[in-house]
Design an enzyme around this catalytic site. Structure first.
Site, PDB file in Angstrom:
ATOM      1  N   GLU A   1     -10.800 -95.205  36.559  1.00 50.42           N
ATOM      2  CA  GLU A   1     -10.414 -94.430  35.369  1.00 50.42           C
ATOM      3  C   GLU A   1      -9.651 -93.163  35.787  1.00 50.42           C
ATOM      4  O   GLU A   1      -8.631 -92.814  35.184  1.00 50.42           O
ATOM      5  CB  GLU A   1     -11.660 -94.039  34.551  1.00 50.42           C
ATOM      6  CG  GLU A   1     -12.342 -95.193  33.832  1.00 50.42           C
ATOM      7  CD  GLU A   1     -13.231 -96.043  34.740  1.00 50.42           C
ATOM      8  OE1 GLU A   1     -13.524 -95.618  35.874  1.00 50.42           O
ATOM      9  OE2 GLU A   1     -13.624 -97.152  34.316  1.00 50.42           O
ATOM     10  N   ALA A  46     -21.519 -83.091  40.319  1.00 42.98           N
ATOM     11  CA  ALA A  46     -20.055 -83.006  40.493  1.00 42.98           C
ATOM     12  C   ALA A  46     -19.559 -84.273  41.171  1.00 42.98           C
ATOM     13  O   ALA A  46     -19.661 -84.424  42.383  1.00 42.98           O
ATOM     14  CB  ALA A  46     -19.693 -81.778  41.335  1.00 42.98           C
ATOM     15  N   GLY A  47     -19.077 -85.213  40.347  1.00 43.99           N
ATOM     16  CA  GLY A  47     -18.552 -86.471  40.884  1.00 43.99           C
ATOM     17  C   GLY A  47     -17.047 -86.495  40.704  1.00 43.99           C
ATOM     18  O   GLY A  47     -16.300 -85.913  41.498  1.00 43.99           O
ATOM     19  N   GLY A 107     -23.045-122.458  41.818  1.00 44.28           N
ATOM     20  CA  GLY A 107     -24.349-121.906  42.198  1.00 44.28           C
ATOM     21  C   GLY A 107     -24.408-121.477  43.657  1.00 44.28           C
ATOM     22  O   GLY A 107     -25.125-120.530  44.004  1.00 44.28           O
ATOM     23  N   GLU A 142     -21.448 -84.232  44.538  1.00 45.92           N
ATOM     24  CA  GLU A 142     -22.785 -83.630  44.382  1.00 45.92           C
ATOM     25  C   GLU A 142     -23.480 -84.291  43.191  1.00 45.92           C
ATOM     26  O   GLU A 142     -22.819 -84.971  42.396  1.00 45.92           O
ATOM     27  CB  GLU A 142     -22.647 -82.120  44.118  1.00 45.92           C
ATOM     28  CG  GLU A 142     -22.044 -81.379  45.297  1.00 45.92           C
ATOM     29  CD  GLU A 142     -22.016 -79.867  45.092  1.00 45.92           C
ATOM     30  OE1 GLU A 142     -22.520 -79.380  44.051  1.00 45.92           O
ATOM     31  OE2 GLU A 142     -21.503 -79.183  45.999  1.00 45.92           O
ATOM     32  N   HIS A 158     -17.240-121.346  43.511  1.00 49.14           N
ATOM     33  CA  HIS A 158     -18.336-121.839  44.360  1.00 49.14           C
ATOM     34  C   HIS A 158     -19.534-122.296  43.526  1.00 49.14           C
ATOM     35  O   HIS A 158     -20.490-122.848  44.079  1.00 49.14           O
ATOM     36  CB  HIS A 158     -18.811-120.752  45.332  1.00 49.14           C
ATOM     37  CG  HIS A 158     -17.964-120.606  46.553  1.00 49.14           C
ATOM     38  ND1 HIS A 158     -16.693-120.085  46.524  1.00 49.14           N
ATOM     39  CD2 HIS A 158     -18.208-120.935  47.855  1.00 49.14           C
ATOM     40  CE1 HIS A 158     -16.200-120.061  47.758  1.00 49.14           C
ATOM     41  NE2 HIS A 158     -17.086-120.581  48.570  1.00 49.14           N
ATOM     42  N   GLU A 193     -13.619 -92.509  46.199  1.00 47.32           N
ATOM     43  CA  GLU A 193     -12.328 -91.826  46.382  1.00 47.32           C
ATOM     44  C   GLU A 193     -11.462 -91.865  45.125  1.00 47.32           C
ATOM     45  O   GLU A 193     -10.242 -92.045  45.192  1.00 47.32           O
ATOM     46  CB  GLU A 193     -11.606 -92.407  47.596  1.00 47.32           C
ATOM     47  CG  GLU A 193     -12.391 -92.095  48.848  1.00 47.32           C
ATOM     48  CD  GLU A 193     -11.749 -92.579  50.110  1.00 47.32           C
ATOM     49  OE1 GLU A 193     -10.561 -92.332  50.260  1.00 47.32           O
ATOM     50  OE2 GLU A 193     -12.459 -93.194  50.916  1.00 47.32           O
TER      51      GLU A 193
HETATM   52  C1  LIG Z   1     -21.021 -96.213  48.892  1.00 49.66           C
HETATM   53  C2  LIG Z   1     -20.457 -94.896  48.469  1.00 49.66           C
HETATM   54  C3  LIG Z   1     -19.843 -94.091  49.418  1.00 49.66           C
HETATM   55  C4  LIG Z   1     -19.343 -92.838  49.042  1.00 49.66           C
HETATM   56  N1  LIG Z   1     -18.840 -92.004  50.006  1.00 49.66           N
HETATM   57  C5  LIG Z   1     -18.569 -90.711  49.676  1.00 49.66           C
HETATM   58  C6  LIG Z   1     -18.256 -89.753  50.692  1.00 49.66           C
HETATM   59  O1  LIG Z   1     -18.181 -90.069  51.882  1.00 49.66           O
HETATM   60  N2  LIG Z   1     -18.051 -88.471  50.316  1.00 49.66           N
HETATM   61  C7  LIG Z   1     -18.141 -88.062  49.012  1.00 49.66           C
HETATM   62  O2  LIG Z   1     -17.951 -86.887  48.742  1.00 49.66           O
HETATM   63  N3  LIG Z   1     -18.428 -88.947  48.029  1.00 49.66           N
HETATM   64  C8  LIG Z   1     -18.652 -90.254  48.333  1.00 49.66           C
HETATM   65  N4  LIG Z   1     -18.990 -91.151  47.347  1.00 49.66           N
HETATM   66  C9  LIG Z   1     -19.051 -90.691  45.964  1.00 49.66           C
HETATM   67  C10 LIG Z   1     -17.945 -91.247  45.083  1.00 49.66           C
HETATM   68  O3  LIG Z   1     -16.700 -90.720  45.469  1.00 49.66           O
HETATM   69  C11 LIG Z   1     -18.322 -90.910  43.624  1.00 49.66           C
HETATM   70  O4  LIG Z   1     -19.409 -91.756  43.299  1.00 49.66           O
HETATM   71  C12 LIG Z   1     -17.176 -91.093  42.660  1.00 49.66           C
HETATM   72  O5  LIG Z   1     -16.184 -90.116  42.884  1.00 49.66           O
HETATM   73  C13 LIG Z   1     -17.611 -90.997  41.194  1.00 49.66           C
HETATM   74  O6  LIG Z   1     -18.418 -89.891  40.967  1.00 49.66           O
HETATM   75  P1  LIG Z   1     -19.841 -90.092  40.223  1.00 49.66           P
HETATM   76  O7  LIG Z   1     -20.569 -91.170  40.933  1.00 49.66           O
HETATM   77  O8  LIG Z   1     -20.498 -88.778  40.118  1.00 49.66           O
HETATM   78  O9  LIG Z   1     -19.465 -90.665  38.792  1.00 49.66           O
HETATM   79  P2  LIG Z   1     -19.017 -89.807  37.489  1.00 49.66           P
HETATM   80  O10 LIG Z   1     -17.963 -88.828  37.854  1.00 49.66           O
HETATM   81  O11 LIG Z   1     -20.231 -89.322  36.801  1.00 49.66           O
HETATM   82  O12 LIG Z   1     -18.348 -90.956  36.620  1.00 49.66           O
HETATM   83  C14 LIG Z   1     -19.107 -91.936  35.907  1.00 49.66           C
HETATM   84  C15 LIG Z   1     -18.124 -92.772  35.089  1.00 49.66           C
HETATM   85  O13 LIG Z   1     -17.431 -91.920  34.152  1.00 49.66           O
HETATM   86  C16 LIG Z   1     -16.039 -92.076  34.319  1.00 49.66           C
HETATM   87  N5  LIG Z   1     -15.348 -90.804  34.077  1.00 49.66           N
HETATM   88  C17 LIG Z   1     -15.604 -89.592  34.626  1.00 49.66           C
HETATM   89  N6  LIG Z   1     -14.730 -88.674  34.184  1.00 49.66           N
HETATM   90  C18 LIG Z   1     -13.874 -89.323  33.348  1.00 49.66           C
HETATM   91  C19 LIG Z   1     -12.744 -88.937  32.580  1.00 49.66           C
HETATM   92  N7  LIG Z   1     -12.264 -87.684  32.611  1.00 49.66           N
HETATM   93  N8  LIG Z   1     -12.128 -89.870  31.813  1.00 49.66           N
HETATM   94  C20 LIG Z   1     -12.578 -91.135  31.800  1.00 49.66           C
HETATM   95  N9  LIG Z   1     -13.641 -91.579  32.508  1.00 49.66           N
HETATM   96  C21 LIG Z   1     -14.274 -90.683  33.273  1.00 49.66           C
HETATM   97  C22 LIG Z   1     -15.852 -92.512  35.770  1.00 49.66           C
HETATM   98  O14 LIG Z   1     -14.610 -93.157  35.943  1.00 49.66           O
HETATM   99  C23 LIG Z   1     -17.046 -93.434  35.949  1.00 49.66           C
HETATM  100  O15 LIG Z   1     -16.734 -94.706  35.460  1.00 49.66           O
HETATM  101  C24 LIG Z   1     -19.432 -92.415  47.688  1.00 49.66           C
HETATM  102  C25 LIG Z   1     -20.028 -93.260  46.742  1.00 49.66           C
HETATM  103  C26 LIG Z   1     -20.549 -94.465  47.119  1.00 49.66           C
HETATM  104  C27 LIG Z   1     -21.228 -95.318  46.081  1.00 49.66           C
END
Ligand SMILES: Cc1cc2nc3c(=O)[nH]c(=O)nc-3n(C[C@H](O)[C@H](O)[C@H](O)COP(=O)(O)OP(=O)(O)OC[C@H]3O[C@@H](n4cnc5c(N)ncnc54)[C@H](O)[C@@H]3O)c2cc1C
Length: 380
Positions: free
Chosen positions: A368, A129-130, A341, A126, A339, A364
């Site tokens: 980190e 909520a990542g 340029g 969300e 490769h 997924e």
């Molecule tokens: C092309 C694509 C397809 C996707 N498909 C799906 C899907 O089908 N279903 C779905 O639900 N999601 C999907 N996602 C979402 C994806 O799983 C998330 O983007 C990912 O889990 C990271 O969440 P965030 O983008 O909110 O990053 P954040 O959680 O905000 O993280 C940002 C950075 O902070 C770092 N970080 C966060 N917490 C910590 C910690 N505790 N310690 C150290 N570092 C930390 C992370 O590693 C990252 O580098 C997709 C994303 C993309 C780009």
């Protein structure tokens, strides 16, 4: 321990490679540039049995282990990651239903996925909520014999093309354990209140559909709950243990493609009177790429072998996941560098590989988060 492929597995990998090599290359640049996906190609892959091979035979699949699905992933990604991703992610969520769904859910949905009649997705992420999925705030509230869903999701793969979406919902916000507050609910995407907005401008895997989802008073029957209420988080971890292995295979496939492109180029390109392949610095790079690929593959083979033999090793899966992503990114970077340029131009496949690779360190579970899982296991 013997990780060599048996005859059937070799045949599966060979057939997947043959199909991908004959169907993907001519379409790859156009699909990438235009963020396009050919449902006809997906259907063809389903008809030939490449999609959902892990689905039980009684639900229309081939009943293989997750390893066979990984082999197909690796071969598809070794030819064209963008198209491989678009085709094989059409079952993203079938694993969840197969493990935790009701008999009715399995009987209704799984055959459609295996037969190329429907696509599924799984929406967890969300806006707020990542990596910390426990912060997911999309609510599902029981109203008589229905769940009423409100909220939004980000980056849902297949959001605009799926017929079903497993939605990770907050069902028990007051529960003392943040790991028992969520549940998965199976949502048919033609339900009133489901809106999918395609996300444009991705760096890579541009053939794959990615969408923002909005749910407004979306109602589904109570029996669309997947498993038991409050089990969403633990189901998600089990689901990821499988799908992260698929991502490992994708990384190894992409890295192999990068190595192939690099070898082809350095053998043909002459500078300072000799092919680039004759320079020791090039040879070292080739050796390092090949070694990392072998190490990444051995890690995921071992994790798959453990999984298909009933032992789920979280730390091993996490190691395999971050390492294969890193290997893909490293190999694509080195291949592009070799490769010069030309690698910077999208006429060359290596540019696509470079862009496609990065997602493997993000979705997924970011690299980190995977390292945190490994470290926590060791430091416990
Ligand atoms: C092309 C694509 C397809 C996707 N498909 C799906 C899907 O089908 N279903 C779905 O639900 N999601 C999907 N996602 C979402 C994806 O799983 C998330 O983007 C990912 O889990 C990271 O969440 P965030 O983008 O909110 O990053 P954040 O959680 O905000 O993280 C940002 C950075 O902070 C770092 N970080 C966060 N917490 C910590 C910690 N505790 N310690 C150290 N570092 C930390 C992370 O590693 C990252 O580098 C997709 C994303 C993309 C780009």
């Amino acid at each position: 321990m013997d990780f060599s492929l048996n005859k059937e597995q070799q045949d599966i990998a060979k057939a997947a490679r043959k199909f991908a090599a004959s169907e993907f290359p001519d379409r790859a640049r156009e699909f990438d540039r235009e963020e396009k996906f050919d449902l006809g190609l997906w259907k063809k892959a389903c008809d030939l049995g490449f999609v959902g091979v892990f689905i039980d035979k009684k639900y229309g699949g081939l009943g293989y282990g997750f390893f066979e699905h990984c082999l197909i992933n690796e071969e598809f990604w070794a030819v064209e990651p963008g198209i491989g991703s678009a085709i094989l992610s059409t079952t993203f969520g079938a694993e969840l239903l197969q493990m935790f769904g009701s008999e009715q859910q399995k009987k209704t949905v799984l055959p459609q996925l295996a037969e190329g009649k429907a696509i599924i997705g799984t929406a967890i992420t969300e806006p707020d909520a990542g990596s910390d999925v426990t912060m997911a705030s999309t609510t599902a509230v029981k109203d008589g014999a229905e769940w009423v869903i409100n909220g939004s999701k980000m980056f849902a793969t297949n959001g605009t093309i799926a017929r079903y979406m497993n939605v990770f919902c907050l069902t028990d916000p007051e529960n003392a354990s943040r790991h028992k507050r969520h549940s998965f609910i199976l949502v048919p995407t033609d339900a009133r209140g489901y809106q999918a907005i395609k996300i444009h401008g991705k760096l890579g895997i541009r053939a794959s559909d990615t969408a923002e989802l909005v749910f407004r008073d979306l109602r589904v029957p109570a029996e669309n709950l997947v498993g038991v209420a409050g089990a969403g988080f633990s189901q998600l971890m089990e689901f990821f243990n499988r799908t992260r292995l698929h991502v490992c295979a994708q990384g190894v496939g992409l890295a192999r493609a990068a190595l192939e492109e690099a070898i082809r180029h350095v053998k043909g390109r002459v500078q300072f009177g000799q092919p680039l392949a004759a320079f020791q610095v090039t040879q070292f790079k080739i050796a390092e790429m090949a070694t990392r690929i072998r190490a990444a593959r051995n890690l995921y083979y071992e994790a798959c072998w453990a999984m298909d033999n009933g032992r789920v090793d979280h730390a091993l899966i996490a190691m395999a996941k971050w390492y294969s992503g890193k290997t893909a990114v490293y190999c694509a970077d080195e291949a592009l560098q070799m490769h010069g340029g030309y690698g910077y131009i999208d006429e060359y496949k290596v540019q696509r590989l470079y862009r496609d690779a990065k997602i493997l360190e993000i979705y997924e579970g970011t690299k980190e988060i995977e390292k945190l899982i490994v470290a926590r296991t060791l430091l416990r």
